[in-house]
Design an enzyme around this catalytic site. Structure first.
Site, mmCIF file in Angstrom:
data_model
loop_
_atom_site.group_PDB
_atom_site.id
_atom_site.type_symbol
_atom_site.label_atom_id
_atom_site.label_comp_id
_atom_site.label_asym_id
_atom_site.label_seq_id
_atom_site.Cartn_x
_atom_site.Cartn_y
_atom_site.Cartn_z
ATOM 1 N N ILE A 11 0.820 -1.209 0.000
ATOM 2 C CA ILE A 11 0.000 0.000 0.000
ATOM 3 C C ILE A 11 0.856 1.262 0.000
ATOM 4 C CG2 ILE A 11 -0.153 0.081 2.525
ATOM 5 C CD1 ILE A 11 -2.888 1.145 0.007
ATOM 6 N N ALA A 12 2.122 1.176 0.396
ATOM 7 C CA ALA A 12 2.952 2.363 0.588
ATOM 8 C C ALA A 12 3.110 3.232 -0.668
ATOM 9 C CB ALA A 12 4.317 1.972 1.143
ATOM 10 N N ARG A 34 11.606 -6.142 7.859
ATOM 11 C CA ARG A 34 12.193 -7.311 8.509
ATOM 12 C C ARG A 34 13.211 -7.989 7.594
ATOM 13 N NH1 ARG A 34 7.048 -10.674 10.107
ATOM 14 N NH2 ARG A 34 6.443 -9.822 8.071
ATOM 15 N N LEU A 69 2.228 -1.602 8.782
ATOM 16 C CA LEU A 69 2.501 -2.943 9.296
ATOM 17 C C LEU A 69 1.198 -3.701 9.574
ATOM 18 C CD1 LEU A 69 5.289 -1.907 11.837
ATOM 19 C CD2 LEU A 69 5.637 -3.145 9.679
ATOM 20 N N HIS A 74 0.622 -2.130 15.016
ATOM 21 C CA HIS A 74 0.385 -0.690 14.907
ATOM 22 C C HIS A 74 0.643 0.045 16.216
ATOM 23 C CE1 HIS A 74 -2.404 -0.869 11.120
ATOM 24 N NE2 HIS A 74 -1.200 -1.349 10.903
ATOM 25 N N LYS A 92 -5.090 2.345 9.002
ATOM 26 C CA LYS A 92 -6.214 1.908 9.807
ATOM 27 C C LYS A 92 -6.244 0.376 9.851
ATOM 28 C CE LYS A 92 -7.915 0.719 5.889
ATOM 29 N NZ LYS A 92 -7.614 -0.689 5.769
ATOM 30 N N ARG A 159 -4.456 -10.572 6.446
ATOM 31 C CA ARG A 159 -5.719 -10.038 6.943
ATOM 32 C C ARG A 159 -6.671 -11.122 7.438
ATOM 33 N NH1 ARG A 159 -6.514 -5.918 1.975
ATOM 34 N NH2 ARG A 159 -5.103 -7.446 1.013
ATOM 35 N N ASP A 171 -10.446 -4.938 8.906
ATOM 36 C CA ASP A 171 -9.922 -4.396 7.654
ATOM 37 C C ASP A 171 -10.957 -3.600 6.870
ATOM 38 O OD1 ASP A 171 -7.331 -4.592 6.044
ATOM 39 O OD2 ASP A 171 -8.849 -5.015 4.530
#
Length: 323
Positions: A11-12, A34, A69, A74, A92, A159, A171
């Site tokens: 998503i970044a 990581r 993350l 979070h 979120k 998820r 989600d």
């Protein structure tokens, strides 16, 4: 403002890297993951100058962090960022549960640093237009229905993992609950909930009912896999008419707003920059001291309380967190 990314999440680029090109006050300068090899490949692809060996190391080199993350991490990394004096834009839901949200809200208040939950849709002009129509044209609000359903048949996705605080209510439902709350200032209570499970404790779909102090009723429908493959929208019913909105979450792609008052129907389109650009601009302004944070931790606490209550009403446990 130098901002770093914790985790090479898919998503970044959409939520931060692309929008940063349109917000000159922000520069994405660092990433940590990581897997350093993955972080290095991500940095090369997106022109990020620094790759750090750990999230903690990154915190020493930036002014703010973006946290995409898994949900279970979070709160931990938001709190560590605040302890290091860094502002936070966190995906979120802000935390895994309400108790964690209270911790984050308390620490944000104590430090005076900006923490923004990334409900990007809230920063598009469509969100304010919806609120304006509801407040000025519909009369007393009687019912709000909010849906966030999309297909995610990749059942190995994080998820769907209970240990990472996954589930459809986390989600997708966090969006549905948040947008339902836009039209009544009171805090609703959960009156019932029904879950469809993917695995023990993990919901693939959730329907929940609410009642506001005003007497208005609410319902959310959230799904990552159900008969409602794609259903993203709002329906607000008032004493004088109704408002229906399709795709309030990503209105720059396409949206439809339909208002019927006293038997007369009209449609509107609300222009505006992409939601992610507006969110990032609001974040930068909030860091600079402006009152532009529309999704602060104090609001996140309420959303997480309701998510916890939905799970309990459906006979499930609220999400926990990994150590």
């Amino acid at each position: 403002m130098r901002i770093g990314i914790l985790g090479a999440a898919t998503i970044a680029p959409t939520a931060l890297i692309g929008p940063a090109a349109a917000v000159p006050e922000v520069e994405v300068t660092a990433i940590a993951a990581r897997d350093r090899t993955r972080a290095e490949a991500f940095a090369r692809k997106h022109g990020i100058a620094q790759v750090h060996d750990s999230y903690a190391d990154l915190l020493t080199e930036v002014d703010a962090v973006y946290i995409p993350l898994p949900n279970s991490l979070h709160a931990r990394w938001t709190l560590q960022a605040l302890a290091a004096g860094r502002h936070v834009l966190c995906e979120k839901p802000l935390t895994a549960n309400a108790a964690e949200a209270v911790q984050v809200a308390d620490e944000a208040r104590r430090t005076g640093l900006t923490v923004m939950e990334a409900f990007h849709y809230r920063y598009h002009p469509l969100a304010e237009r919806m609120r304006e129509i509801a407040a000025t044209e519909l009369g007393e609000i009687r019912r709000v229905e909010s849906s966030m359903c999309f297909p995610l048949p990749k059942f190995g996705d994080i998820r769907y993992r209970l240990d990472l605080a996954g589930g459809a209510t986390m989600d997708a439902g966090c969006y549905a609950i948040h947008s339902m709350r836009l039209f009544d200032p009171g805090r609703p209570v959960v009156t019932g909930a029904r879950a469809l499970l993917r695995s023990p404790g993990v919901d693939r779909a959730m329907t929940a009912d609410f009642r506001f102090p005003s007497g208005a009723e609410g319902r959310i429908t959230a799904s990552m896999w159900s008969r409602s493959l794609l259903r993203i929208g709002l329906r607000v019913e008032g004493e004088h008419g109704t408002m229906k909105v399709f795709n309030h979450v990503l209105p720059q792609a396409f949206h439809r707003l339909t208002v019927t008052v006293d038997g007369v129907t009209r449609r509107e389109r609300i222009p505006g920059e992409p939601t992610y650009v507006r969110q990032l601009r609001a974040f930068a302004s909030a860091v600079a001291g402006a009152d532009t944070n529309l999704t602060p931790p104090s609001d996140s606490v309420i959303n997480m309380e309701l998510i916890d209550e939905v799970y309990r009403a459906a006979g499930l446990e609220p999400r926990g967190s990994v150590s």
